[in-house]
Design a protein around this motif. Structure first.
Motif, PDB file in Angstrom:
ATOM      1  N   ALA A  79      45.780 -14.285-102.117  1.00 27.54           N
ATOM      2  CA  ALA A  79      46.553 -15.110-101.185  1.00 27.54           C
ATOM      3  C   ALA A  79      47.409 -14.239-100.269  1.00 27.54           C
ATOM      4  CB  ALA A  79      47.426 -16.092-101.968  1.00 27.54           C
ATOM      5  N   ILE A  80      48.056 -13.226-100.839  1.00 28.20           N
ATOM      6  CA  ILE A  80      48.884 -12.326-100.031  1.00 28.20           C
ATOM      7  C   ILE A  80      48.024 -11.602 -98.999  1.00 28.20           C
ATOM      8  CG2 ILE A  80      50.352 -10.272-100.065  1.00 28.20           C
ATOM      9  CD1 ILE A  80      51.148 -11.047-102.905  1.00 28.20           C
ATOM     10  N   MET A  81      46.885 -11.062 -99.437  1.00 25.31           N
ATOM     11  CA  MET A  81      46.031 -10.307 -98.527  1.00 25.31           C
ATOM     12  C   MET A  81      45.521 -11.174 -97.385  1.00 25.31           C
ATOM     13  SD  MET A  81      43.837  -7.908-101.153  1.00 25.31           S
ATOM     14  CE  MET A  81      43.137  -6.933 -99.824  1.00 25.31           C
ATOM     15  N   GLN A  82      45.131 -12.404 -97.681  1.00 25.29           N
ATOM     16  CA  GLN A  82      44.631 -13.284 -96.630  1.00 25.29           C
ATOM     17  C   GLN A  82      45.729 -13.651 -95.639  1.00 25.29           C
ATOM     18  OE1 GLN A  82      42.631 -16.613 -98.500  1.00 25.29           O
ATOM     19  NE2 GLN A  82      41.279 -15.268 -99.686  1.00 25.29           N
ATOM     20  N   GLY A  83      46.949 -13.819 -96.129  1.00 26.74           N
ATOM     21  CA  GLY A  83      48.050 -14.167 -95.245  1.00 26.74           C
ATOM     22  C   GLY A  83      48.485 -13.017 -94.364  1.00 26.74           C
ATOM     23  N   VAL A  84      48.649 -11.840 -94.949  1.00 22.12           N
ATOM     24  CA  VAL A  84      49.166 -10.687 -94.202  1.00 22.12           C
ATOM     25  C   VAL A  84      48.140 -10.144 -93.221  1.00 22.12           C
ATOM     26  CG1 VAL A  84      49.957  -8.299 -94.433  1.00 22.12           C
ATOM     27  CG2 VAL A  84      50.840 -10.050 -95.970  1.00 22.12           C
ATOM     28  N   THR A  85      46.871 -10.084 -93.639  1.00 20.48           N
ATOM     29  CA  THR A  85      45.830  -9.555 -92.755  1.00 20.48           C
ATOM     30  C   THR A  85      45.276 -10.600 -91.799  1.00 20.48           C
ATOM     31  OG1 THR A  85      44.027 -10.051 -94.318  1.00 20.48           O
ATOM     32  CG2 THR A  85      45.140  -7.921 -94.553  1.00 20.48           C
ATOM     33  N   ARG A  86      45.579 -11.888 -92.054  1.00 24.90           N
ATOM     34  CA  ARG A  86      45.042 -13.001 -91.274  1.00 24.90           C
ATOM     35  C   ARG A  86      43.512 -12.956 -91.281  1.00 24.90           C
ATOM     36  NH1 ARG A  86      46.063 -13.599 -86.077  1.00 24.90           N
ATOM     37  NH2 ARG A  86      46.540 -15.815 -86.218  1.00 24.90           N
ATOM     38  N   ASN A  87      42.971 -12.596 -92.441  1.00 29.19           N
ATOM     39  CA  ASN A  87      41.533 -12.452 -92.612  1.00 29.19           C
ATOM     40  C   ASN A  87      41.090 -13.372 -93.740  1.00 29.19           C
ATOM     41  OD1 ASN A  87      38.916 -11.613 -93.310  1.00 29.19           O
ATOM     42  ND2 ASN A  87      39.325  -9.496 -92.729  1.00 29.19           N
ATOM     43  N   PHE A  88      40.267 -14.368 -93.440  1.00 31.50           N
ATOM     44  CA  PHE A  88      39.895 -15.366 -94.441  1.00 31.50           C
ATOM     45  C   PHE A  88      38.951 -14.812 -95.508  1.00 31.50           C
ATOM     46  CE2 PHE A  88      36.853 -15.768 -90.948  1.00 31.50           C
ATOM     47  CZ  PHE A  88      35.631 -15.757 -91.607  1.00 31.50           C
ATOM     48  N   LEU A  89      38.435 -13.575 -95.309  1.00 35.66           N
ATOM     49  CA  LEU A  89      37.563 -12.952 -96.303  1.00 35.66           C
ATOM     50  C   LEU A  89      38.286 -11.929 -97.163  1.00 35.66           C
ATOM     51  CD1 LEU A  89      34.293 -12.392 -94.206  1.00 35.66           C
ATOM     52  CD2 LEU A  89      34.772 -14.197 -95.860  1.00 35.66           C
ATOM     53  N   ALA A  90      39.571 -11.751 -96.945  1.00 36.27           N
ATOM     54  CA  ALA A  90      40.312 -10.732 -97.687  1.00 36.27           C
ATOM     55  C   ALA A  90      40.485 -11.134 -99.146  1.00 36.27           C
ATOM     56  CB  ALA A  90      41.687 -10.513 -97.039  1.00 36.27           C
ATOM     57  N   SER A  91      40.251 -10.172-100.029  1.00 35.90           N
ATOM     58  CA  SER A  91      40.498 -10.347-101.456  1.00 35.90           C
ATOM     59  C   SER A  91      40.437  -8.972-102.106  1.00 35.90           C
ATOM     60  CB  SER A  91      39.471 -11.285-102.104  1.00 35.90           C
ATOM     61  OG  SER A  91      38.237 -10.643-102.261  1.00 35.90           O
ATOM     62  N   PRO A  92      41.050  -8.783-103.271  1.00 38.56           N
ATOM     63  CA  PRO A  92      41.054  -7.456-103.904  1.00 38.56           C
ATOM     64  C   PRO A  92      39.663  -6.892-104.164  1.00 38.56           C
ATOM     65  CG  PRO A  92      42.670  -8.885-104.946  1.00 38.56           C
ATOM     66  CD  PRO A  92      41.880  -9.749-104.006  1.00 38.56           C
ATOM     67  N   SER A  93      38.711  -7.750-104.533  1.00 39.51           N
ATOM     68  CA  SER A  93      37.377  -7.255-104.881  1.00 39.51           C
ATOM     69  C   SER A  93      36.558  -6.874-103.654  1.00 39.51           C
ATOM     70  CB  SER A  93      36.629  -8.318-105.689  1.00 39.51           C
ATOM     71  OG  SER A  93      36.508  -9.523-104.954  1.00 39.51           O
ATOM     72  N   ILE A  94      36.849  -7.472-102.502  1.00 31.73           N
ATOM     73  CA  ILE A  94      36.069  -7.210-101.293  1.00 31.73           C
ATOM     74  C   ILE A  94      36.699  -6.102-100.444  1.00 31.73           C
ATOM     75  CG2 ILE A  94      35.255  -8.221 -99.116  1.00 31.73           C
ATOM     76  CD1 ILE A  94      34.963 -10.859-100.563  1.00 31.73           C
ATOM     77  N   MET A  95      38.018  -5.957-100.499  1.00 36.14           N
ATOM     78  CA  MET A  95      38.716  -4.991 -99.668  1.00 36.14           C
ATOM     79  C   MET A  95      38.922  -3.638-100.350  1.00 36.14           C
ATOM     80  SD  MET A  95      39.182  -6.511 -96.810  1.00 36.14           S
ATOM     81  CE  MET A  95      37.815  -7.642 -96.939  1.00 36.14           C
ATOM     82  N   GLY A  96      38.187  -3.362-101.424  1.00 36.11           N
ATOM     83  CA  GLY A  96      38.241  -2.052-102.050  1.00 36.11           C
ATOM     84  C   GLY A  96      39.389  -1.832-103.005  1.00 36.11           C
ATOM     85  N   VAL A  97      40.265  -2.805-103.160  1.00 41.50           N
ATOM     86  CA  VAL A  97      41.447  -2.633-104.009  1.00 41.50           C
ATOM     87  C   VAL A  97      41.045  -2.524-105.482  1.00 41.50           C
ATOM     88  CG1 VAL A  97      43.662  -3.632-104.698  1.00 41.50           C
ATOM     89  CG2 VAL A  97      42.864  -3.886-102.342  1.00 41.50           C
ATOM     90  N   THR A  98      40.181  -3.424-105.921  1.00 41.23           N
ATOM     91  CA  THR A  98      39.719  -3.393-107.308  1.00 41.23           C
ATOM     92  C   THR A  98      38.898  -2.150-107.600  1.00 41.23           C
ATOM     93  OG1 THR A  98      39.665  -5.818-107.343  1.00 41.23           O
ATOM     94  CG2 THR A  98      38.454  -4.679-109.068  1.00 41.23           C
ATOM     95  N   ASP A  99      38.021  -1.770-106.668  1.00 44.15           N
ATOM     96  CA  ASP A  99      37.189  -0.582-106.867  1.00 44.15           C
ATOM     97  C   ASP A  99      38.037   0.688-106.917  1.00 44.15           C
ATOM     98  OD1 ASP A  99      34.372  -1.578-106.834  1.00 44.15           O
ATOM     99  OD2 ASP A  99      34.979  -2.353-104.897  1.00 44.15           O
ATOM    100  N   GLY A 100      39.065   0.753-106.081  1.00 42.31           N
ATOM    101  CA  GLY A 100      39.951   1.912-106.107  1.00 42.31           C
ATOM    102  C   GLY A 100      40.671   2.036-107.431  1.00 42.31           C
ATOM    103  N   SER A 101      41.099   0.912-107.965  1.00 47.49           N
ATOM    104  CA  SER A 101      41.774   0.900-109.258  1.00 47.49           C
ATOM    105  C   SER A 101      40.848   1.382-110.363  1.00 47.49           C
ATOM    106  CB  SER A 101      42.282  -0.514-109.562  1.00 47.49           C
ATOM    107  OG  SER A 101      42.912  -0.564-110.818  1.00 47.49           O
TER     108      SER A 101
END
Length: 336
Positions: A79-101
């Motif tokens: 929810a935070i990522m979609q709001g801040v980036t204004r990108n309806f496809l943003a999510s931890p698993s798609i934006m590399g956040v989960t993979d980086g972790s």
């Protein structure tokens, strides 16, 4: 504003009931049938010599708590990522956040063996920051790289690349079986001690997310509008990324990689609640807890008595939803 608040009343009434139901069912049913009175006895009067009591406390209760909190953390992060980036496809698993972790945890197992659970959680958070920064940094230097579909493609490619490197290194150092537990979600092996460690840290991230929710709502209106309203957009983005890193890092450290929770849940909540992130973020956390718990319950019986990884169930729901969003909105920017 009348309809969202009406929906909020219904939501806040129904969701706790559904969460209680799925929790009771998850604890009650498993490979080994355990009578209801034995479950109550195990919770109220634990006997370490009783095998059924051990199954309840060492297996089922930790698992239920893990999926509840991880679902809440990943949904709030999305929810935070979609709001801040204004990108309806943003999510931890798609934006590399989960993979980086997951990648940083792999490197820690290979080059820093013997780290404590707390240190692994910190490493996981740093990996979340690294993955997100790498994707957004790379997208910012490409023409229209920050558009929804292109950013999703960049995030998927970089995430796959990072994951592949981690897998290759793990195989070379012959620890691939250990790392596989992190990559393929280890909800069935989670321990209560790790929950005691990770959940308080994740709750700090969730509290931070709720504290900045009003600022996220303003940021979602667009950079120019936010600045004209006196918003310190850079500060908001830094705090938002910190919250996402804490939430995602603790989730991966607790149960491994689980995709699409942060994509699907915020969209459902936004349809019900409107565009105010003071409602979207906490409601996403609540729905995320139920969503992942329900997926985990389904995963146990898809191939009973053998278990299917919960990530497979979330993917079966998330991939069609992802394709639906692309087909419906194409390359449009998310509009608050």
């Amino acid at each position: 504003m009348k309809h969202p608040y009406r929906h909020f009343t219904v939501f806040s009434t129904i969701m706790p009931i559904l969460i209680i139901i799925v929790t009771i069912v998850s604890i009650s049913f498993g490979t080994k049938p355990i009578p209801g009175n034995t479950i109550v006895e195990a919770i109220l009067h634990f006997d370490k010599e009783n095998v059924d009591h051990q199954i309840i406390w060492s297996g089922r209760i930790p698992r239920v708590l893990a999926v509840l909190f991880v679902g809440a953390f990943l949904a709030a992060a999305g929810a935070i990522m979609q709001g801040v980036t204004r990108n309806f496809l943003a999510s931890p698993s798609i934006m590399g956040v989960t993979d980086g972790s997951a990648f940083f945890i792999t490197m820690a197992f290979v080059f820093l063996p013997g780290l404590s659970s707390f240190q692994l959680v910190l490493i996981s958070m740093l990996g979340s920051l690294f993955g997100g920064a790498l994707v957004f940094g790379f997208a910012s230097i490409i023409k229209n790289g920050l558009s929804p579909v292109r950013l999703a493609i960049i995030g998927t490619v970089i995430g796959t690349f990072i994951s592949s490197i981690g897998t290759a290194i793990a195989m070379y150092h012959q620890i691939s079986q250990t790392i596989t537990m992190w990559y393929n979600s280890k909800v069935h092996t989670v321990e209560m001690e790790l929950i005691y460690l990770c959940v308080p840290i994740g709750l700090i991230g969730l509290a931070l997310a709720i504290l900045i929710s009003r600022a996220v709502t303003i940021t979602a209106l667009g950079e120019e509008v936010a600045v004209s309203l006196g918003q310190k957009t850079r500060t908001v983005k830094v705090l938002s990324m910190l919250a996402v890193a804490i939430l995602t890092g603790t989730a991966v450290a607790l149960v491994g990689k689980i995709a699409f929770v942060g994509l699907v849940v915020p969209h459902i909540v936004r349809m019900l609640m409107g565009v105010d992130y003071r409602m979207i973020i906490p409601c996403s956390a609540v729905l995320g807890a139920f969503f992942l718990s329900a997926c985990d319950l389904i995963s146990r019986y898809v191939n009973f008595p053998f278990e299917t990884p919960v990530g497979v169930v979330t993917a079966l729901i998330g991939v069609p939803f992802f394709l639906y969003l692309i087909r419906r909105k194409g390359g449009e920017k998310y509009a608050a």
